[in-house]
Design a protein around this motif. Structure first.
Motif, PDB file in Angstrom:
ATOM      1  N   LYS A   2      -2.888   7.835   7.798  1.00  0.00           N
ATOM      2  CA  LYS A   2      -2.858   6.663   6.922  1.00  0.00           C
ATOM      3  C   LYS A   2      -4.205   6.508   6.237  1.00  0.00           C
ATOM      4  CE  LYS A   2      -2.085   1.684   6.685  1.00  0.00           C
ATOM      5  NZ  LYS A   2      -1.809   0.442   7.425  1.00  0.00           N
ATOM      6  N   ILE A   3      -4.169   6.359   4.917  1.00  0.00           N
ATOM      7  CA  ILE A   3      -5.370   5.994   4.182  1.00  0.00           C
ATOM      8  C   ILE A   3      -5.465   4.477   4.274  1.00  0.00           C
ATOM      9  CG2 ILE A   3      -6.561   6.064   1.963  1.00  0.00           C
ATOM     10  CD1 ILE A   3      -4.856   8.491   1.229  1.00  0.00           C
ATOM     11  N   GLY A   4      -6.291   3.999   5.196  1.00  0.00           N
ATOM     12  CA  GLY A   4      -6.376   2.568   5.447  1.00  0.00           C
ATOM     13  C   GLY A   4      -7.083   1.835   4.329  1.00  0.00           C
ATOM     14  N   THR A   5      -8.163   2.409   3.826  1.00  0.00           N
ATOM     15  CA  THR A   5      -8.912   1.845   2.698  1.00  0.00           C
ATOM     16  C   THR A   5      -9.427   2.989   1.844  1.00  0.00           C
ATOM     17  OG1 THR A   5      -9.663   0.039   4.140  1.00  0.00           O
ATOM     18  CG2 THR A   5     -10.778   0.278   2.027  1.00  0.00           C
ATOM     19  N   PHE A   6      -9.268   2.866   0.537  1.00  0.00           N
ATOM     20  CA  PHE A   6      -9.740   3.885  -0.402  1.00  0.00           C
ATOM     21  C   PHE A   6     -10.176   3.149  -1.665  1.00  0.00           C
ATOM     22  CE2 PHE A   6      -8.600   8.397  -2.095  1.00  0.00           C
ATOM     23  CZ  PHE A   6      -9.588   8.323  -3.066  1.00  0.00           C
ATOM     24  N   LYS A   7     -11.482   3.058  -1.839  1.00  0.00           N
ATOM     25  CA  LYS A   7     -11.989   2.402  -3.041  1.00  0.00           C
ATOM     26  C   LYS A   7     -13.231   3.123  -3.532  1.00  0.00           C
ATOM     27  CE  LYS A   7     -13.891  -1.687  -5.172  1.00  0.00           C
ATOM     28  NZ  LYS A   7     -14.494  -3.032  -5.040  1.00  0.00           N
ATOM     29  N   VAL A   8     -13.299   3.370  -4.826  1.00  0.00           N
ATOM     30  CA  VAL A   8     -14.494   3.946  -5.439  1.00  0.00           C
ATOM     31  C   VAL A   8     -14.826   3.156  -6.697  1.00  0.00           C
ATOM     32  CG1 VAL A   8     -14.122   6.267  -4.544  1.00  0.00           C
ATOM     33  CG2 VAL A   8     -13.169   5.651  -6.757  1.00  0.00           C
ATOM     34  N   VAL A   9     -16.116   3.059  -6.975  1.00  0.00           N
ATOM     35  CA  VAL A   9     -16.574   2.483  -8.235  1.00  0.00           C
ATOM     36  C   VAL A   9     -16.440   3.555  -9.306  1.00  0.00           C
ATOM     37  CG1 VAL A   9     -18.581   1.556  -9.449  1.00  0.00           C
ATOM     38  CG2 VAL A   9     -18.161   0.928  -7.070  1.00  0.00           C
ATOM     39  N   GLU A  31       2.665  13.915   7.088  1.00  0.00           N
ATOM     40  CA  GLU A  31       2.589  13.136   5.852  1.00  0.00           C
ATOM     41  C   GLU A  31       1.266  12.375   5.791  1.00  0.00           C
ATOM     42  OE1 GLU A  31       7.314  12.083   4.978  1.00  0.00           O
ATOM     43  OE2 GLU A  31       5.968  10.506   5.662  1.00  0.00           O
ATOM     44  N   ILE A  32       0.850  12.080   4.571  1.00  0.00           N
ATOM     45  CA  ILE A  32      -0.253  11.158   4.309  1.00  0.00           C
ATOM     46  C   ILE A  32       0.354   9.973   3.560  1.00  0.00           C
ATOM     47  CG2 ILE A  32      -2.519  10.877   3.239  1.00  0.00           C
ATOM     48  CD1 ILE A  32      -2.603  13.997   3.057  1.00  0.00           C
ATOM     49  N   TYR A  33      -0.073   8.764   3.895  1.00  0.00           N
ATOM     50  CA  TYR A  33       0.474   7.629   3.150  1.00  0.00           C
ATOM     51  C   TYR A  33      -0.556   6.520   3.036  1.00  0.00           C
ATOM     52  CZ  TYR A  33       1.265   4.287   7.006  1.00  0.00           C
ATOM     53  OH  TYR A  33       1.106   3.392   8.016  1.00  0.00           O
ATOM     54  N   LEU A  34      -0.299   5.610   2.123  1.00  0.00           N
ATOM     55  CA  LEU A  34      -1.114   4.405   1.991  1.00  0.00           C
ATOM     56  C   LEU A  34      -0.251   3.288   1.452  1.00  0.00           C
ATOM     57  CD1 LEU A  34      -3.346   4.402  -1.201  1.00  0.00           C
ATOM     58  CD2 LEU A  34      -1.491   6.034  -0.858  1.00  0.00           C
ATOM     59  N   THR A  35      -0.676   2.063   1.692  1.00  0.00           N
ATOM     60  CA  THR A  35      -0.057   0.891   1.059  1.00  0.00           C
ATOM     61  C   THR A  35      -1.070   0.336   0.070  1.00  0.00           C
ATOM     62  OG1 THR A  35      -0.853  -0.637   2.763  1.00  0.00           O
ATOM     63  CG2 THR A  35       1.302   0.370   3.106  1.00  0.00           C
ATOM     64  N   ILE A  36      -0.582  -0.077  -1.093  1.00  0.00           N
ATOM     65  CA  ILE A  36      -1.497  -0.505  -2.143  1.00  0.00           C
ATOM     66  C   ILE A  36      -0.828  -1.523  -3.068  1.00  0.00           C
ATOM     67  CG2 ILE A  36      -0.821   1.497  -3.562  1.00  0.00           C
ATOM     68  CD1 ILE A  36      -3.680   1.497  -4.695  1.00  0.00           C
ATOM     69  N   PHE A  37      -1.562  -2.559  -3.435  1.00  0.00           N
ATOM     70  CA  PHE A  37      -1.080  -3.474  -4.468  1.00  0.00           C
ATOM     71  C   PHE A  37      -1.248  -2.802  -5.841  1.00  0.00           C
ATOM     72  CE2 PHE A  37      -2.262  -6.626  -1.139  1.00  0.00           C
ATOM     73  CZ  PHE A  37      -1.037  -7.275  -1.041  1.00  0.00           C
ATOM     74  N   ASP A  38      -0.429  -3.197  -6.774  1.00  0.00           N
ATOM     75  CA  ASP A  38      -0.560  -2.659  -8.132  1.00  0.00           C
ATOM     76  C   ASP A  38      -0.866  -3.784  -9.121  1.00  0.00           C
ATOM     77  OD1 ASP A  38       1.872  -3.915  -8.070  1.00  0.00           O
ATOM     78  OD2 ASP A  38       2.981  -2.308  -9.064  1.00  0.00           O
ATOM     79  N   ILE A  53       7.405  -4.935   3.199  1.00  0.00           N
ATOM     80  CA  ILE A  53       8.183  -6.153   2.950  1.00  0.00           C
ATOM     81  C   ILE A  53       7.408  -7.422   3.331  1.00  0.00           C
ATOM     82  CG2 ILE A  53      10.424  -5.023   3.148  1.00  0.00           C
ATOM     83  CD1 ILE A  53      10.604  -6.034   6.016  1.00  0.00           C
ATOM     84  N   ASN A  54       6.343  -7.271   4.129  1.00  0.00           N
ATOM     85  CA  ASN A  54       5.544  -8.440   4.513  1.00  0.00           C
ATOM     86  C   ASN A  54       4.528  -8.824   3.447  1.00  0.00           C
ATOM     87  OD1 ASN A  54       6.887  -8.529   6.981  1.00  0.00           O
ATOM     88  ND2 ASN A  54       5.363  -7.265   8.019  1.00  0.00           N
ATOM     89  N   THR A  55       4.011  -7.808   2.726  1.00  0.00           N
ATOM     90  CA  THR A  55       2.924  -8.072   1.780  1.00  0.00           C
ATOM     91  C   THR A  55       3.285  -7.766   0.330  1.00  0.00           C
ATOM     92  OG1 THR A  55       2.050  -5.817   2.004  1.00  0.00           O
ATOM     93  CG2 THR A  55       1.235  -7.487   3.569  1.00  0.00           C
ATOM     94  N   GLU A  56       4.410  -7.077   0.130  1.00  0.00           N
ATOM     95  CA  GLU A  56       4.836  -6.616  -1.201  1.00  0.00           C
ATOM     96  C   GLU A  56       3.958  -5.508  -1.754  1.00  0.00           C
ATOM     97  OE1 GLU A  56       7.725  -7.509  -2.728  1.00  0.00           O
ATOM     98  OE2 GLU A  56       8.071  -8.563  -0.841  1.00  0.00           O
ATOM     99  N   GLU A  57       3.147  -4.874  -0.903  1.00  0.00           N
ATOM    100  CA  GLU A  57       2.385  -3.701  -1.334  1.00  0.00           C
ATOM    101  C   GLU A  57       3.324  -2.523  -1.571  1.00  0.00           C
ATOM    102  OE1 GLU A  57      -1.613  -3.246   1.051  1.00  0.00           O
ATOM    103  OE2 GLU A  57      -0.102  -4.214   2.307  1.00  0.00           O
ATOM    104  N   LYS A  58       2.954  -1.653  -2.481  1.00  0.00           N
ATOM    105  CA  LYS A  58       3.667  -0.400  -2.686  1.00  0.00           C
ATOM    106  C   LYS A  58       3.273   0.578  -1.582  1.00  0.00           C
ATOM    107  CE  LYS A  58       5.176  -1.817  -6.754  1.00  0.00           C
ATOM    108  NZ  LYS A  58       6.584  -2.185  -6.976  1.00  0.00           N
ATOM    109  N   VAL A  59       4.183   1.472  -1.246  1.00  0.00           N
ATOM    110  CA  VAL A  59       3.906   2.538  -0.280  1.00  0.00           C
ATOM    111  C   VAL A  59       3.983   3.873  -1.007  1.00  0.00           C
ATOM    112  CG1 VAL A  59       4.629   3.675   1.858  1.00  0.00           C
ATOM    113  CG2 VAL A  59       4.859   1.193   1.627  1.00  0.00           C
ATOM    114  N   MET A  60       2.903   4.653  -0.917  1.00  0.00           N
ATOM    115  CA  MET A  60       2.864   5.986  -1.526  1.00  0.00           C
ATOM    116  C   MET A  60       2.721   7.030  -0.431  1.00  0.00           C
ATOM    117  SD  MET A  60       0.452   5.416  -4.899  1.00  0.00           S
ATOM    118  CE  MET A  60       1.017   6.947  -5.694  1.00  0.00           C
ATOM    119  N   ILE A  61       3.435   8.152  -0.601  1.00  0.00           N
ATOM    120  CA  ILE A  61       3.469   9.198   0.431  1.00  0.00           C
ATOM    121  C   ILE A  61       3.197  10.560  -0.187  1.00  0.00           C
ATOM    122  CG2 ILE A  61       5.082  10.520   1.887  1.00  0.00           C
ATOM    123  CD1 ILE A  61       6.215   7.973   2.918  1.00  0.00           C
ATOM    124  N   LYS A  62       2.454  11.369   0.556  1.00  0.00           N
ATOM    125  CA  LYS A  62       2.236  12.781   0.217  1.00  0.00           C
ATOM    126  C   LYS A  62       2.776  13.605   1.381  1.00  0.00           C
ATOM    127  CE  LYS A  62       0.011  16.532  -1.429  1.00  0.00           C
ATOM    128  NZ  LYS A  62       0.078  17.096  -2.761  1.00  0.00           N
TER     129      LYS A  62
END
Length: 511
Positions: A234-241, A266-273, A297-306
């Motif tokens: 799981k990619i728990g946090t991924f942020k870059v400037v 699999e690799i996955y993350l949840t992310i707002f858009d 369904i709890n946060t309405e974040e999108k789920v992306m999978i590789k």
């Protein structure tokens, strides 16, 4: 559901009733039990044995120590099938009876694992075909370490692995994360875990990455559609400037490296858009083969999978990566020494200085690399997805049979030899090559008919560099010569190079 682990009496004794230095491996065992969140169990028969170690007036101390364990109080009547299987090793003394009760808990499936240093129990486990569930401390620790290896350290560039507790949570870099999540609370809970971080020259955070391995029994009830049981990263946090030097690609390389090392499916993350920053990250990940799967369904974040473990020939190599094929062409790409490590900083040589590769140049951080070769006449041999061995030419004035080395492996992602005009050519090379704009223009003006622009995806640096002399000795390269660009080599020679490089590559079409 977390596993139930039954501990033999002697392990409890070493942990709770002897000096810590008496058995250092017990400390490693408990570290992994806690890290994996496995339930620690002792049986009532062991509890009674432990009372023998209770000194006068220490009954309360013993009870406090044993509160860390759940106690099994049943399943002591052993069936005849079990007893008949192990009767050749039974001596019917009191210790044997206790050992049998412990072993019976695994045999009947009341616990998942029994950890013991008792050789008699281990022999009986073999008769019962329970060797995968009855483990010594060392076996358990080795299995856990292989299954959940530490995050990878990286020598070059500004990205480093670091403990959460050493990161300044007040840095305004984290403000956008605070807007969408209970970030500060989550961050403090992770104080003793590791993440990846990148600082600017002014000590400002420019990127942060947190990864987590999840087992097949992870609870995904909050995700729709249903996620099947699999081992995942799981990619728990991924942020870059947005800096212009492709830090996102560097972080993605770290994600892929750890996914391969941990053997996930699999690799996955949840992310707002919601924000432009989040949408840009989603678009970036889609280019590297991540797909929209569903939502939280709890946060309405999108789920992306590789997905890992298979290769789709209808997709370009970049979409497949880090899934790669073994049954592809294999060839060398010679690169001048002055360009080599600026393009492939992870393949730094021992006589090169790490400080020289700590700048913000985009070509250092890019996962997809661009190189210019002047061997257009040989490109009929190449195809997208080919495996490219990077050969660093030795410097002039050195003994090149020792200073010319094979350093790493790449995949050929794309290539072009014909461009309508110079602008099209420059755009194709943009921000991913070691060459300056002036050098690119000179190449165009002076050697346009010979050049081919190659886009490579960096796979792995070799643990041990393979010198030119070794290529001569093994008849991979003709004596007195160096490898030519895009000249194919066979599987046998390719495998021999990897063997000498002490490096293993994971393929999707070869078991």
């Amino acid at each position: 559901m977390n596993k139930n682990v039954l501990l033999d009496t002697n392990i409890i004794i070493h942990r709770e009733f002897t000096k810590p230095s008496s058995n250092m491996s017990v400390g490693n065992l408990y570290y992994w039990l806690d890290k994996l969140q496995y339930k620690k169990l002792i049986h009532l028969v062991s509890r009674k044995e432990l009372e023998k170690y209770e000194k006068d007036g220490e009954k309360e101390i013993l009870n406090i120590k044993l509160r860390a364990y759940d106690i099994l109080t049943q399943h002591i009547e052993l069936d005849m099938e079990f007893l008949d299987t192990i009767k050749c090793l039974n001596s019917n003394n009191e210790n044997d009876k206790i050992d049998n009760i412990l072993l019976y808990q695994v045999y009947k499936g009341y616990v998942d694992i029994l950890i013991t240093e008792d050789k008699g129990i281990i022999k009986k486990a073999k008769l019962l075909n329970l060797t995968d569930q009855v483990l010594t401390i060392n076996q358990f620790v080795i299995d856990a370490t292989n299954e959940y290896p530490d995050l990878i350290d990286y020598k070059a560039l500004k990205v480093e692995k670091i403990r959460f507790e050493k990161i300044n949570i007040e840095d305004d870099f984290f403000d956008s994360l605070r807007n969408d999540y209970e970030f500060d609370k989550w961050f403090k809970k992770k104080s003793y875990e590791d993440g990846y971080i990148c600082y600017s020259d002014k000590n400002k955070i420019q990127g942060f990455l947190y990864l987590k391995i999840e087992d097949k029994d992870e609870n995904y009830s909050h995700i729709e559609p249903k996620m099947l049981p699999k081992k995942r990263l799981k990619i728990g946090t991924f942020k870059v400037v947005s800096t212009g030097f492709r830090l996102g690609e560097r972080f993605l390389k770290i994600v892929f490296d750890n996914a391969i090392l941990s053997n996930v499916e699999e690799i996955y993350l949840t992310i707002f858009d919601r924000s432009s920053e989040q949408k840009a990250l989603m678009e970036f990940l889609e280019k590297w083969g991540f797909e929209l799967f569903g939502k939280n369904i709890n946060t309405e974040e999108k789920v992306m999978i590789k997905k890992l473990g298979s290769y789709d020939s209808s997709l370009r190599p970049r979409k497949n990566f880090p899934n790669i094929r073994y049954f592809a062409n294999k060839m060398f790409l010679p690169i001048e020494s002055k360009w080599h490590t600026k393009l492939f900083p992870d393949s730094i040589l021992k006589n090169e200085k790490i400080e020289d590769f700590m700048s913000d140049e985009a070509n250092l951080y890019a996962l997809q690399k661009v190189y210019i070769s002047f061997a257009r006449q040989n490109i009929e041999n190449i195809n997208k997805g080919d495996l490219i061995l990077i050969y660093r030419k030795g410097e002039d004035g050195t003994n090149k049979k020792f200073t010319s080395v094979v350093t790493s492996l790449c995949i050929l992602d794309d290539y072009r030899a014909n461009f309508s005009n110079m602008e099209e050519y420059l755009q194709y090379c943009k921000n991913r090559t070691v060459f300056s704009k002036k050098e690119l223009i000179d190449f165009w003006n002076q050697r346009r008919s010979q050049l081919v622009v190659i886009k490579l995806i960096f796979v792995k640096e070799f643990k041990k560099k393979v010198i030119l002399e070794e290529l001569w000795k093994t008849n991979i390269i003709e004596q007195g010569k160096g490898p030519r660009p895009f000249t194919k080599i066979g599987n046998e020679h390719y495998n021999l190079i990897l063997e000498k490089a002490q490096t293993q590559i994971k393929y999707m079409d070869k078991k």
